[in-house]
Scaffold this active site. Structure first.
Site, PDB file in Angstrom:
ATOM      1  N   ALA A  25       0.845  -1.202   0.000  1.00 48.08           N
ATOM      2  CA  ALA A  25       0.000   0.000   0.000  1.00 48.08           C
ATOM      3  C   ALA A  25       0.876   1.246   0.000  1.00 48.08           C
ATOM      4  CB  ALA A  25      -0.903  -0.005   1.224  1.00 48.08           C
ATOM      5  N   LYS A  40       8.428   4.276  15.650  1.00 49.31           N
ATOM      6  CA  LYS A  40       8.685   4.657  17.055  1.00 49.31           C
ATOM      7  C   LYS A  40       7.761   5.759  17.532  1.00 49.31           C
ATOM      8  CE  LYS A  40      11.844   6.999  14.474  1.00 49.31           C
ATOM      9  NZ  LYS A  40      12.875   6.637  13.554  1.00 49.31           N
ATOM     10  N   GLU A  50      11.235  -4.433  16.383  1.00 51.92           N
ATOM     11  CA  GLU A  50      12.692  -4.375  16.572  1.00 51.92           C
ATOM     12  C   GLU A  50      13.310  -3.122  15.943  1.00 51.92           C
ATOM     13  OE1 GLU A  50      14.973  -6.755  18.299  1.00 51.92           O
ATOM     14  OE2 GLU A  50      15.785  -4.748  18.087  1.00 51.92           O
ATOM     15  N   GLY A  82      22.114  14.492   4.250  1.00 54.67           N
ATOM     16  CA  GLY A  82      20.827  13.824   4.448  1.00 54.67           C
ATOM     17  C   GLY A  82      20.641  13.259   5.846  1.00 54.67           C
ATOM     18  N   GLU A 131      16.562  16.174   8.683  1.00 58.14           N
ATOM     19  CA  GLU A 131      15.367  16.485   7.888  1.00 58.14           C
ATOM     20  C   GLU A 131      15.330  17.991   7.631  1.00 58.14           C
ATOM     21  OE1 GLU A 131      13.007  14.234   6.988  1.00 58.14           O
ATOM     22  OE2 GLU A 131      14.158  12.612   7.904  1.00 58.14           O
ATOM     23  N   LYS A 174      12.380   7.008  21.729  1.00 56.87           N
ATOM     24  CA  LYS A 174      13.097   5.740  21.887  1.00 56.87           C
ATOM     25  C   LYS A 174      13.356   5.448  23.368  1.00 56.87           C
ATOM     26  CE  LYS A 174      14.915   6.296  17.277  1.00 56.87           C
ATOM     27  NZ  LYS A 174      15.924   7.003  16.475  1.00 56.87           N
TER      28      LYS A 174
END
Ligand code: NAP
Length: 443
Positions: free
Chosen positions: A46, A106, A130, A188, A191, A206
C-alpha cells in the site's frame, strides 16, 4: 521439495525501508521460507501514489492505494508508512482481523503503544517492533527475551544518528554547531525540519520504548525529561576533550530510588552529557547508534551498529517477520508486553548524577573557598577543581581579572545541583555560569 504453509504478507509503505523489505521478501523467499517454516507471499504494497518513484524496481501490480483490502487478507501486516494516522488505525484493524503486525514506527509506539499492545494481547496477536529503536541493532528482542531473566539497572543509548553525527564532527573536526548542522543536512542526516532530532524528541520516543521494556512498566513519552543539543557550544566540546570527555546526546533509562521516600522508581531522560573517553559509548562515531545496558547479573552489554538506513532497517523488520511467521506456524498467543512492575516514573529532580560546572569568577584570594562553601551548603560535594589562566573583563570601576573554574562534582541530586547553580549565579564573585553538564556512565 518441502511444502511450506503459505502466509500472506501485506506491506504498508514502500519508502526507504518498505522498498528494501519488499525486495528482500522477493529475493530471499526460499531462505525466508526455510527459516520461518512458511512461505511468505507478498500480496501487495500500500502506498499513496502507485506511480511514485521508488528506490527499488518491484512488480507494478503489487502496488495499491487500498491498504484496507490488503490488511483484511493478510496473516502478517508490515507497517512502514510512519506517522500516527492512518498507521494506528491500520495496525488496530490488522490485529482485530487476526494478523500479526511488524512496525518500525517509534513515534506511534511512543505515543499509542499501550493501546496497541493491549489490542494485540486481547486477541493473542504478536506486535513486533525491533526496528523502532536503533534500526538494525537488535535491542528490543534482547531486552524482551534474552534479558527477561535479569534485572536491568540502567540503559544509556546513543539512539539518534543525526545528532551523534553532529556532535562527533564538533569533537573530531572542530566544527561549530552551525557548521555541523549544515554538513549533516547536506548529507541527508537531518530532515528539512531538524527539530525532532536536535531537540531530542526522537531520542525521547526511543527512551520511552527502552524504559518501558527494561523496567516492565508503561512509561509515557511525556514523562521523559528532554533536552536537545542546540545549546551545546564548540567551547563545551573543546573543554570536554581537554578534560578527557566527549559530549553525547544520551537517552537514559535508569532504576532509581527516591531519596526522600525510599520508593523505587525509574527515570527516563534525554540530554547531552559528558562521557569519559574510556567509556565504550565514546567510540560511537558518525551516524551510528549504540545502546549500553547495565544488568544486575549479565553486567555491561553494548549493542552497536547502524541506527538508520533502508536496507539496515529492513534487516530488523525481516527478523520480526520471520519471528511472527514462526509463531503462526507453531500456534499459540503472541508474546505480550510485560508491565507488571508498574514502577513510578520519578521527576528529573530525583536523579543523582555527577556534574561539571564551569564558572567565570573574580580572580581574588578567597573566591575558591567562597564557591566551595556555596556548593557544600547546597549538598553538592566537589571532586575536582581546575582553574585556568586569568583574563580581564570590563567592570563599572575599570577592569578586573577573572579566572575560569571547572568544577567536577561527586554524585548529587539534580534538584540540589539546580538550586546550587542558582545560588552560584547570584554570588558576587561569580561573573558567569559558563556551562553545566551532567557526567554519565560513571559510578
Ligand atoms: P518513507 O521513506 O517516508 O516512506 C513512507 C512510505 O509510506 C511511502 O511509500 C508512502 O507512500 C507510504 N505512505 C505514507 N502515508 C501513507 C498512507 N496514508 N497510505 C498509504 N501509504 C502511505 O519512510 P521510511 O523512512 O521508509 O520509514 C518508515 C518507517 O520506518 C517510519 O515509521 C520510520 O520512523 C521507521 N524507521 C525508518 C528508518 C530509516 O532509516 N528510514 C529507521 C528506523 C525506523 P508514497 O511513496 O506513495 O508516498
Amino acid at each position: 521439495m518441502i511444502e511450506y504453509r503459505n502466509l500472506k504478507v501485506a506491506l504498508l509503505g514502500a519508502g526507504s525501508v518498505g522498498s528494501q523489505v519488499a525486495r528482500l521478501l522477493l529475493e530471499q523467499a526460499d531462505e525466508l521460507a526455510a527459516r520461518s517454516g512458511a512461505s511468505l507471499e507478498l500480496i501487495g504494497i500500500a502506498v499513496r501514489d502507485v506511480d511514485g518513484k521508488r528506490d527499488v524496481d518491484l512488480p507494478r501490480e503489487l502496488y495499491t492505494t487500498d491498504a484496507e483490502a490488503l490488511i483484511v487478507s493478510a496473516d502478517i501486516v508490515i507497517e512502514l508508512m510512519g506517522g500516527i494516522e492512518p498507521a494506528k488505525s491500520y495496525i488496530l484493524q490488522a490485529i482485530n482481523a487476526g494478523a500479526d503486525v511488524v512496525t518500525a514506527n517509534k513515534a506511534l509506539l511512543a505515543t499509542h503503544g499501550p493501546e496497541l499492545f493491549q489490542a494485540a494481547d486481547q486477541v493473542g496477536a504478536q506486535l513486533n517492533y525491533e526496528a523502532a529503536v536503533a534500526a538494525a541493532i537488535p535491542i528490543i528482542r534482547p531486552l524482551r527475551d534474552s534479558l527477561a531473566g535479569d534485572r536491568i539497572n540502567r540503559i544509556l543509548g546513543i539512539v539518534n544518528g543525526s545528532t551523534n553525527y553532529m556532535l562527533d564532527r564538533m569533537d573530531r573536526f572542530g566544527d561549530t554547531m552551525e557548521d555541523a548542522a549544515t554538513i549533516a543536512s547536506e548529507l541527508g542526516y537531518l530532515e528539512a525540519d531538524p527539530t525532532l532530532d536536535v531537540e531530542g524528541y526522537d531520542a525521547a520516543q526511543k527512551a520511552t520504548i527502552l524504559a518501558s521494556l527494561a523496567f516492565h512498566t508503561t512509561v509515557p513519552v511525556e514523562a521523559v525529561h528532554r533536552e536537545g543539543i542546540t545549546t551545546v557550544t564548540k567551547a563545551q566540546v573543546d573543554s570536554a576533550r581537554a578534560e578527557g570527555y566527549v559530549i553525547k546526546l544520551l537517552a537514559i533509562a535508569e532504576r532509581i530510588v527516591d531519596a526522600e521516600t525510599g520508593i523505587e522508581g525509574l527515570s527516563a531522560r534525554v540530554y547531552p552529557a559528558l562521557i569519559s573517553r574510556e567509556h565504550p559509548l565514546a567510540a560511537v562515531h558518525g551516524g551510528n547508534n549504540a545502546v549500553f545496558v547495565e544488568a544486575e547479573n549479565a553486567g555491561s552489554l553494548m549493542f552497536y551498529g547502524a541506527g538508520a538506513g533502508g536496507k539496515e532497517t529492513a534487516s530488523a523488520v525481516l527478523g520480526d517477520v520471520v519471528s511472527a511467521a514462526r509463531r503462526h506456524v507453531a500456534g499459540g498467543p503472541g508474546v505480550g508486553e510485560s508491565t507488571h512492575a508498574d514502577l513510578p516514573v520519578l521527576d528529573i529532580g530525583k536523579v543523582s548524577t555527577r556534574y561539571q560546572v564551569t564558572l567565570e569568577v573574580d580572580d581574588q584570594p578567597g573566591v575558591l573557598a567562597a564557591i566551595a562553601g556555596v556548593l557544600s551548603e547546597g549538598g553538592v560535594s566537589v571532586e575536582t577543581v581546575q582553574q585556568s589562566i586569568a583574563s580581564s573583563v570590563a567592570s563599572s570601576d575599570g577592569t578586573k581579572s577573572t579566572a575560569t573554574l571547572v568544577i567536577g562534582t561527586h554524585r548529587a541530586l539534580e534538584s540540589s545541583l539546580a538550586a546550587t547553580v542558582e545560588q552560584l549565579a547570584a554570588n558576587d564573585h561569580v561573573e558567569a555560569v559558563v556551562s553545566v553538564l551532567r557526567v554519565e556512565g560513571a559510578e
